[in-house]
Structure formats: structure tokens, C-alpha cells
Design a protein around this motif. Structure first.
Motif: not given
Length: 129
Positions: A45-60
Motif C-alpha cells: 500500500t502507498s499512503l497519500v496526503v493530498v492538500l488543496h492548491p496554494t493561492s496564489p500559485g495554484d500548486f497542489q
């Protein structure tokens, strides 16, 4: 928008960094995910944490501990238990998926692009803008 996997390791001591990233970024936390697969005959299994995109910059960012945790439903383990505790603590559900192993791809970047495509298709990630 740029969506990118950031690999922390295989989930040994780096799992604690993954947990800390989620705790320290609760205000940006989008998803907790577990990708299940088979690598060289071993269920992992791989575990993943997904964050909302940065503002400004739109990097997720998508922080991942890739394919180093034993599959928790045939081989219970403390690392997956810690991830489940985190989900309870942060009032999130773990989104679980069966995916192809990274070994099926010539490069890790292709593997991560494949996963991003699956996550977009299932609307876990926003589309490109």
C-alpha cells in the motif's frame, strides 16, 4: 494548476513526516488516500496526503509514501493503523483504490502522471485549467 506527487520514501520512518504534514496543514487537507497494489508478488500500500492548491500559485502537492507498507487487510500493521488514527483525528475518510504498481512504468514520473489522471477522472483532483 500544477499537481505533483512528492515522494517522501516507502513509509518506514518517513510515515511520521507524512502524518505531520497532514496535521500541520489541516486547513488545506483535501484527502487521505491509500493505493493498494501488488509488487513482485507482495501486496503493498502507498499512503497519500493530498492538500488543496496554494493561492496564489495554484500548486497542489500530493505527498506519498510509495509501496512500502504491507497491505493492511491481510497483514495488519502499525503504520496503516497510524494513518487510520490520523483520519479519525482529522475527521476524514481514507479513500482507497487498487492501482497498477509503479514497476509497470518505465519511469516514476509516468506512474505519477497515470495516478493524477485517475484522480482527475474520479474528481478527487480538479482538472487542468
Amino acid at each position: 494548476m500544477i499537481q505533483r506527487f512528492i515522494e517522501l520514501g516507502e513509509g518506514y520512518s518517513d510515515i511520521y513526516e507524512l502524518l505531520e504534514i497532514a496535521r500541520r496543514n489541516q486547513h488545506r487537507l483535501a484527502h487521505l488516500m491509500a493505493f493498494h497494489t501488488v509488487v513482485n508478488g507482495n501486496e503493498v500500500t502507498s499512503l497519500v496526503v493530498v492538500l488543496h492548491p496554494t493561492s496564489p500559485g495554484d500548486f497542489q502537492p500530493l505527498y506519498i509514501c510509495r509501496e512500502g507498507i504491507p497491505y493492511p487487510y491481510t497483514k495488519p500493521n502499525k503504520r496503516f493503523d497510524l494513518f487510520k488514527e490520523l483520519a479519525r483525528e482529522l475527521n476524514k475518510e481514507i479513500i482507497e483504490m487498487n492501482v497498477k504498481p509503479s514497476t509497470m512504468f518505465a519511469e516514476k514520473e509516468l506512474y505519477y502522471q497515470h495516478l493524477i489522471g485517475i484522480l482527475r477522472m474520479n474528481k478527487y483532483l480538479p482538472p487542468l485549467q
